[in-house]
Every structure is written in C-alpha cells, then in structure tokens.
Motif scaffolding. Structure first.
Motif, PDB file in Angstrom:
ATOM      1  N   SER A 101     119.791  -2.913 -94.585  1.00 12.93           N
ATOM      2  CA  SER A 101     120.270  -3.752 -93.487  1.00 12.93           C
ATOM      3  C   SER A 101     119.130  -4.152 -92.567  1.00 12.93           C
ATOM      4  CB  SER A 101     121.353  -3.011 -92.694  1.00 12.93           C
ATOM      5  OG  SER A 101     122.468  -2.704 -93.517  1.00 12.93           O
ATOM      6  N   SER A 110     123.249  -5.920-106.345  1.00 14.98           N
ATOM      7  CA  SER A 110     124.265  -6.598-105.529  1.00 14.98           C
ATOM      8  C   SER A 110     124.840  -7.794-106.283  1.00 14.98           C
ATOM      9  CB  SER A 110     123.655  -7.081-104.211  1.00 14.98           C
ATOM     10  OG  SER A 110     123.336  -5.993-103.387  1.00 14.98           O
ATOM     11  N   ARG A 114     130.514  -7.194-105.165  1.00 13.76           N
ATOM     12  CA  ARG A 114     130.088  -5.803-105.013  1.00 13.76           C
ATOM     13  C   ARG A 114     129.345  -5.643-103.697  1.00 13.76           C
ATOM     14  NH1 ARG A 114     126.529  -4.006-109.788  1.00 13.76           N
ATOM     15  NH2 ARG A 114     128.533  -3.716-110.852  1.00 13.76           N
ATOM     16  N   SER A 115     129.827  -4.764-102.846  1.00 10.75           N
ATOM     17  CA  SER A 115     129.190  -4.530-101.549  1.00 10.75           C
ATOM     18  C   SER A 115     127.891  -3.754-101.730  1.00 10.75           C
ATOM     19  CB  SER A 115     130.127  -3.743-100.632  1.00 10.75           C
ATOM     20  OG  SER A 115     130.287  -2.412-101.111  1.00 10.75           O
ATOM     21  N   GLU A 118     128.592  -0.153-102.547  1.00  9.20           N
ATOM     22  CA  GLU A 118     129.011   0.004-103.944  1.00  9.20           C
ATOM     23  C   GLU A 118     127.822  -0.128-104.886  1.00  9.20           C
ATOM     24  OE1 GLU A 118     133.583  -1.759-103.602  1.00  9.20           O
ATOM     25  OE2 GLU A 118     131.894  -3.100-104.002  1.00  9.20           O
TER      26      GLU A 118
END
Length: 289
Positions: A101, A110, A114-115, A118
């Motif tokens: 982040s 990613s 899909r987060s 995850e």
C-alpha cells in the motif's frame, strides 16, 4: 561453487537481500526461470567465474507453476561441488499489505477479481515447496532495510567449512514468537526486573539488571541449563547437515530477562561457534557478533 537461492513472498525484502549479496561479491540474477537453474550452475563452474564469491538467484512466484513444482527436484540434482543454500524471506500478512500500500506497487499475483490480501495468501500456497526446502527462514516483519542487509551479511558472510551458523535472539512474547525460530525458550518464570522501579528503564545488558538477576538462584541456574542443552545438542544439528539454527529466548517484554540470557548464551558458545550472532529484537539496534 557457492549457490544462494533467495525466495519468499513479494514485499518481504528479496531485492534488498539480493543487493546485499551483490555487494558481497556474488553474481546476482533476479527472477531466474527455475528451469534454467541447472544450466546456470554449470556455466558458473567455469574457471573464468572464479573471481565471484558465488552465484545468488531470486526464484519466486513470478515463475511458472510447473517450474516451481519441479524446483525441489532440480535443487536435489545440482552438479557435484555446488554448495547450495535456500534462504526464504517472509513477513506477516498485514505487514506485506502495508508495504504494498505504501509503495503502490502491483502484486505479481493481483487480478481484477483478487484482492491484495488474497494475492498474498495465494502466493504463500505457491511457495510452500520452496519454504519446505529452505535452509534459513528470515522473518522481516520487524526489520528495517539496514537490519536485513546486516543480517544477510552476518549469516551468509561465513566461508564454507566454518560450521553451523547460530543466531541467538531475545524477544518479547507480547509481540509474538519469532516465526523463524528453530528453538524457543520461555524465561517468564524468572523474577522480573520490570517490577523494580530503578531497573524498569534498563535492559538485560546493564550491570544493575545482571546483578539483580544473578542474585536470584533461578536465573543463573536457567542460564546454565540452557547453555548445557545447546552445548549438548547443537553439534547434532551440525551433523544433520543443518547450516543455520535460530535460538529464540523470550520474556514478557523482551527487555530484561531474555536479553540477559541471550547475552549469557552468546558469551558461552562463541568459542565453539565463531559464526554465532546475537540479536535483541525489542531493543533499538540489531546486534551482530
């Protein structure tokens, strides 16, 4: 020939580790297709590569599933004379999420459906075979970049034949047990200097705390038994072809009792294991002896 395979989940510090090895004289390759590992080791066995300390490669989830599944077999069939070590870096899931982040980089696994959280969990599953093959696992959750570089330098800096690399680490149970510990000892049964007002702000390295603990019969006895255990069993770890052992000693806060014991153990086994390292996780600096 020295071969170091760096792996681990994205965001755990693999690039930092590879850069440190490059500074130590290794020829480094990032994101090597695992299928080429055998060819690479054959190429670097040539005389004109002898000026390098060794070869370090990063192999991780950016590889194909097929190559990752076959990597264990490849590691087991390397040419004779290749001294290989697999170093696996990891960190707690929330730490990895925070790092991505902050950098705003895209996770290699990613997808639109899909987060990030995850993707990090999927990556852990993909890399399970490499984790199982690892000679050394390093939890980078609480390490700065400089501390990680120092740890790589200290633990991989020994030359072949110098014996077992031992890390003695103190920690506080209130922040969790180090995930990379091989042996864990609990010092919370000892008298706690925290409850002595004049000792609360000090650490287990300060003479006043040492004097307090050694005035209690339990502390020297605990230290003596711990040292005797390690002196008895570390040679067997070495005989079993282990390259690294991390001994973690914990108390409640990781400031007094565990630090005192780690210092005692470090001093006692240093003569037998010249590559022994000392780290106090909850104190502000990384200790490397």
């Amino acid at each position: 020939m020295q071969l170091v395979v760096i792996s681990g989940r994205s965001g755990s510090g693999k690039s930092t580790a590879l850069h440190q090895l490059e500074d130590m004289g290794y020829y480094c390759v990032d994101n090597l297709p695992a299928a080429l590992l055998g060819q690479l080791t054959q190429e670097f066995s040539a005389d004109h590569y002898q000026s390098f300390t060794g070869v370090a490669v990063c192999i991780d989830a950016r590889n194909s599933m097929r190559d990752l599944e076959q990597l264990s077999q490849q590691l087991g069939s390397l040419p004779e004379g290749v001294d290989r070590q697999v170093i696996f870096l990891d960190a707690h899931d929330p730490v990895l999420v925070k790092r991505f982040s902050e950098t705003r980089r895209r996770h290699p696994l990613s997808r639109d459906d899909r987060s990030l959280a995850e993707a990090i969990q999927v990556e852990a599953k993909l890399l399970e075979p490499l984790l199982a093959d690892a000679d050394l696992v390093i939890d980078t959750s609480d390490l700065t970049l400089y501390e990680l570089r120092a740890m790589i330098a200290s633990r991989l800096g020994e030359k072949p034949g110098e014996g077992l690399s031992v890390l003695i680490e103190s920690f506080g149970f209130k922040r969790g047990v180090p995930s990379d510990a091989d042996l864990v000892f609990d010092a919370r049964l000892l008298p706690n200097p925290h409850w002595v007002r004049d000792l609360r702000a000090l650490t287990g390295r300060d003479p006043e705390v040492v004097e307090f603990l050694e005035s209690q019969p339990e502390a020297p006895a605990f230290a003596a038994d711990l040292i005797a255990f390690l002196e008895r069993w570390l040679p067997d770890y070495e005989k079993s072809q282990r390259s690294y052992v991390t001994v973690a000693i914990g108390c409640t806060g990781g400031q007094h009792r565990s630090v005192y014991l780690a210092e005692q153990v470090f001093a006692a086994i240093s003569a037998s294991y010249p590559s022994v390292q000392l780290r106090h996780r909850e104190l502000p600096t990384l200790e490397a002896g």
